[in-house]
Design a protein around this motif. Sequence first.
Motif, PDB file in Angstrom:
ATOM      1  N   PRO A  38       3.576   4.385 -14.931  1.00  0.00           N
ATOM      2  CA  PRO A  38       2.213   4.342 -14.945  1.00  0.00           C
ATOM      3  C   PRO A  38       1.353   5.096 -16.084  1.00  0.00           C
ATOM      4  CG  PRO A  38       2.194   5.532 -13.189  1.00  0.00           C
ATOM      5  CD  PRO A  38       3.865   5.049 -13.541  1.00  0.00           C
ATOM      6  N   GLU A  39       0.321   4.640 -16.753  1.00  0.00           N
ATOM      7  CA  GLU A  39      -0.548   5.261 -17.663  1.00  0.00           C
ATOM      8  C   GLU A  39      -0.868   6.675 -17.045  1.00  0.00           C
ATOM      9  OE1 GLU A  39      -3.259   2.702 -19.414  1.00  0.00           O
ATOM     10  OE2 GLU A  39      -1.982   1.458 -20.297  1.00  0.00           O
ATOM     11  N   GLN A  40      -1.540   6.669 -16.024  1.00  0.00           N
ATOM     12  CA  GLN A  40      -1.994   7.840 -15.282  1.00  0.00           C
ATOM     13  C   GLN A  40      -1.125   8.179 -14.367  1.00  0.00           C
ATOM     14  OE1 GLN A  40      -6.095   6.889 -14.167  1.00  0.00           O
ATOM     15  NE2 GLN A  40      -6.889   7.122 -16.120  1.00  0.00           N
ATOM     16  N   LEU A  41      -0.378   9.195 -14.494  1.00  0.00           N
ATOM     17  CA  LEU A  41       0.754   9.742 -13.659  1.00  0.00           C
ATOM     18  C   LEU A  41       0.167  10.764 -12.801  1.00  0.00           C
ATOM     19  CD1 LEU A  41       3.682   9.216 -12.575  1.00  0.00           C
ATOM     20  CD2 LEU A  41       4.166  10.857 -14.510  1.00  0.00           C
ATOM     21  N   MET A  42       0.450  10.761 -11.281  1.00  0.00           N
ATOM     22  CA  MET A  42      -0.157  11.681 -10.756  1.00  0.00           C
ATOM     23  C   MET A  42       0.818  12.910 -10.580  1.00  0.00           C
ATOM     24  SD  MET A  42      -0.726  11.243  -6.404  1.00  0.00           S
ATOM     25  CE  MET A  42      -1.244  12.724  -5.403  1.00  0.00           C
ATOM     26  N   VAL A  43       0.314  14.007 -10.858  1.00  0.00           N
ATOM     27  CA  VAL A  43       1.057  15.298 -10.675  1.00  0.00           C
ATOM     28  C   VAL A  43       1.633  15.641  -9.256  1.00  0.00           C
ATOM     29  CG1 VAL A  43       1.395  17.689 -11.379  1.00  0.00           C
ATOM     30  CG2 VAL A  43       0.150  16.172 -12.833  1.00  0.00           C
ATOM     31  N   THR A  68       8.927  -4.023  15.306  1.00  0.00           N
ATOM     32  CA  THR A  68       9.106  -4.341  13.786  1.00  0.00           C
ATOM     33  C   THR A  68       8.306  -3.153  13.042  1.00  0.00           C
ATOM     34  OG1 THR A  68       9.093  -6.621  13.936  1.00  0.00           O
ATOM     35  CG2 THR A  68       8.772  -5.802  12.039  1.00  0.00           C
ATOM     36  N   PRO A  69       9.049  -2.320  12.226  1.00  0.00           N
ATOM     37  CA  PRO A  69       8.443  -1.364  11.392  1.00  0.00           C
ATOM     38  C   PRO A  69       7.464  -1.883  10.501  1.00  0.00           C
ATOM     39  CG  PRO A  69      10.838  -0.982  11.582  1.00  0.00           C
ATOM     40  CD  PRO A  69      10.765  -2.430  12.201  1.00  0.00           C
ATOM     41  N   ILE A  70       6.483  -1.270  10.301  1.00  0.00           N
ATOM     42  CA  ILE A  70       5.315  -1.980   9.492  1.00  0.00           C
ATOM     43  C   ILE A  70       4.885  -0.754   8.368  1.00  0.00           C
ATOM     44  CG2 ILE A  70       4.445  -3.851  10.749  1.00  0.00           C
ATOM     45  CD1 ILE A  70       2.021  -2.055  11.579  1.00  0.00           C
ATOM     46  N   ALA A  71       5.151   0.631   8.705  1.00  0.00           N
ATOM     47  CA  ALA A  71       4.885   1.488   7.647  1.00  0.00           C
ATOM     48  C   ALA A  71       5.756   2.872   7.926  1.00  0.00           C
ATOM     49  CB  ALA A  71       3.538   2.031   7.898  1.00  0.00           C
ATOM     50  N   PHE A  72       6.030   3.451   6.664  1.00  0.00           N
ATOM     51  CA  PHE A  72       6.840   4.724   6.815  1.00  0.00           C
ATOM     52  C   PHE A  72       6.071   5.806   6.204  1.00  0.00           C
ATOM     53  CE2 PHE A  72       9.649   0.724   7.063  1.00  0.00           C
ATOM     54  CZ  PHE A  72      10.585   1.205   8.063  1.00  0.00           C
ATOM     55  N   GLY A  73       6.441   6.918   6.397  1.00  0.00           N
ATOM     56  CA  GLY A  73       6.098   8.167   5.698  1.00  0.00           C
ATOM     57  C   GLY A  73       6.747   9.352   5.915  1.00  0.00           C
ATOM     58  N   ILE A  74       6.743  10.330   5.084  1.00  0.00           N
ATOM     59  CA  ILE A  74       7.307  11.626   5.117  1.00  0.00           C
ATOM     60  C   ILE A  74       6.312  12.613   5.050  1.00  0.00           C
ATOM     61  CG2 ILE A  74       9.799  10.928   4.743  1.00  0.00           C
ATOM     62  CD1 ILE A  74       9.329  11.708   1.791  1.00  0.00           C
ATOM     63  N   GLN A  84       2.048  17.048   0.307  1.00  0.00           N
ATOM     64  CA  GLN A  84       1.995  17.106   1.603  1.00  0.00           C
ATOM     65  C   GLN A  84       2.613  16.224   2.439  1.00  0.00           C
ATOM     66  OE1 GLN A  84      -2.509  18.219   1.912  1.00  0.00           O
ATOM     67  NE2 GLN A  84      -1.809  20.241   2.400  1.00  0.00           N
ATOM     68  N   LEU A  85       2.186  14.937   2.060  1.00  0.00           N
ATOM     69  CA  LEU A  85       2.926  13.794   2.966  1.00  0.00           C
ATOM     70  C   LEU A  85       2.664  12.472   1.917  1.00  0.00           C
ATOM     71  CD1 LEU A  85       0.459  11.601   4.141  1.00  0.00           C
ATOM     72  CD2 LEU A  85       0.018  13.796   5.432  1.00  0.00           C
ATOM     73  N   CYS A  86       3.246  11.554   2.426  1.00  0.00           N
ATOM     74  CA  CYS A  86       3.320  10.220   1.561  1.00  0.00           C
ATOM     75  C   CYS A  86       3.610   9.052   2.582  1.00  0.00           C
ATOM     76  CB  CYS A  86       4.247  10.057   0.336  1.00  0.00           C
ATOM     77  SG  CYS A  86       5.806   9.960   0.460  1.00  0.00           S
ATOM     78  N   PHE A  87       3.200   7.744   2.431  1.00  0.00           N
ATOM     79  CA  PHE A  87       3.606   6.940   3.292  1.00  0.00           C
ATOM     80  C   PHE A  87       3.315   5.429   2.361  1.00  0.00           C
ATOM     81  CE2 PHE A  87      -0.800   6.903   4.287  1.00  0.00           C
ATOM     82  CZ  PHE A  87      -1.279   5.543   4.325  1.00  0.00           C
ATOM     83  N   PHE A  88       4.130   4.314   2.842  1.00  0.00           N
ATOM     84  CA  PHE A  88       4.134   3.096   2.297  1.00  0.00           C
ATOM     85  C   PHE A  88       4.074   2.257   3.189  1.00  0.00           C
ATOM     86  CE2 PHE A  88       8.415   4.047   2.097  1.00  0.00           C
ATOM     87  CZ  PHE A  88       9.122   2.759   2.373  1.00  0.00           C
ATOM     88  N   TYR A 111       0.688  -1.146  -0.091  1.00  0.00           N
ATOM     89  CA  TYR A 111      -0.064   0.058  -0.142  1.00  0.00           C
ATOM     90  C   TYR A 111       0.718   1.365   0.044  1.00  0.00           C
ATOM     91  CZ  TYR A 111      -3.906   3.008   0.901  1.00  0.00           C
ATOM     92  OH  TYR A 111      -4.664   4.163   1.030  1.00  0.00           O
ATOM     93  N   THR A 112       0.476   2.218  -0.938  1.00  0.00           N
ATOM     94  CA  THR A 112       1.300   3.320  -1.087  1.00  0.00           C
ATOM     95  C   THR A 112       0.251   4.589  -1.196  1.00  0.00           C
ATOM     96  OG1 THR A 112       1.416   3.465  -3.369  1.00  0.00           O
ATOM     97  CG2 THR A 112       3.165   2.541  -2.223  1.00  0.00           C
ATOM     98  N   TYR A 113       0.660   5.768  -0.674  1.00  0.00           N
ATOM     99  CA  TYR A 113      -0.385   6.791  -0.697  1.00  0.00           C
ATOM    100  C   TYR A 113       0.423   8.157  -0.669  1.00  0.00           C
ATOM    101  CZ  TYR A 113      -3.870   9.981   0.744  1.00  0.00           C
ATOM    102  OH  TYR A 113      -4.761  11.244   1.115  1.00  0.00           O
ATOM    103  N   ILE A 114      -0.077   8.958  -1.397  1.00  0.00           N
ATOM    104  CA  ILE A 114       0.363  10.432  -1.695  1.00  0.00           C
ATOM    105  C   ILE A 114      -0.548  11.324  -1.421  1.00  0.00           C
ATOM    106  CG2 ILE A 114       1.621  12.188  -2.903  1.00  0.00           C
ATOM    107  CD1 ILE A 114       3.116   9.801  -4.438  1.00  0.00           C
TER     108      ILE A 114
END
Length: 321
Positions: free
Chosen positions: A311-316, A91-97, A42-46, A30-33
């Motif tokens: 990816p075909e639909q690239l997020m800006v 144990t780390p299970i998710a990271f974000g900045i 603003q932020l992202c994590f995976f 799972y990833t998110y921006i």
Amino acid sequence: MSFSYNDHEESFTNLPVYLHNIQRINPDSYTYIKTDVLDRFQLCFFAIRCVINAFLVCMLPVIFTGNVRIRGEYLNSMFVVVAMDGNNNTTPIAFGIGVANIVFPDAYHGYSSKSVLIYCLLRIGQSKNLDYLFFRACKAYTTQDFQQSFSKLSYAAREVLTNIGNKKWTRAYFPNIRWNTFAELNVIGGLLSTVFTPYAEMVLHKRMQKFLGWKVTKIPPEIPSPFPSDIFRVFDLKRTCVVDLNRHTCSCGKWRSLGIACGHAIVAARYTNNTELTDMVQIYYRADVFRTTYQTRNVNVVPPASEWEIPEQLMVVLIPM
């Protein structure tokens, strides 16, 4: 395509491609921006899927979330979510900045007990007595127990506790994260020959030593029943507690504290042959579950940027304000 340490704009632009390839190489991760209305970062994590599965199946259903301040022109916080395995390892299970350190603004934000203890030890040095008094206060179940424990702790480290309440204290610490790889922990699990993990064995041993001399009395059922009654009255030399082994309850309120039954429940279980000691410990603390946690849990490395899939639909994603 590559991330450039000198070109921030290019790095933010390529971030969606990088996270896309994390998901491609590690399916079901799972990833998110998150961006604002102007497409500024603003932020992202995976979170990698194999680690998520290990948490859902084999680890205690408790997570710890914290942030570390980082220096940079655009980003100032790194977020880490960790979980506890059956050997008391984090144990780390998710990271974000992100550009801000405010996460879940409606939730309570404070320091973890481990972080506060680390601060104390940095100020006055290592002290086993302080460790004992500190965690005794943290684990106090009643207000009276907490006040008594806190009073002893205050006497032992009055100056430190005064500094803890100082509003100028802004330095952040993480829980004691052990950055062992899954492969290393898998080897450790393979060497275990006991039913429980070393941590659970240690806790059980301490609690068994503690209840030497305790008195146990079986309470007969109010209504005659063909089924055995597993309700006991346990006197721990200070107070009397009522333990119900069938319902997994104890009047002390500490049944399965940290996943392991309280001393009253353990001594009651030893009194009868109907309850196995394994029933006193949550499944997460079994050695076989610990081995399963880190067995065949491989994280695939993202290939070089030249081999990335776009990816075909690239997020800006633009540089944050």
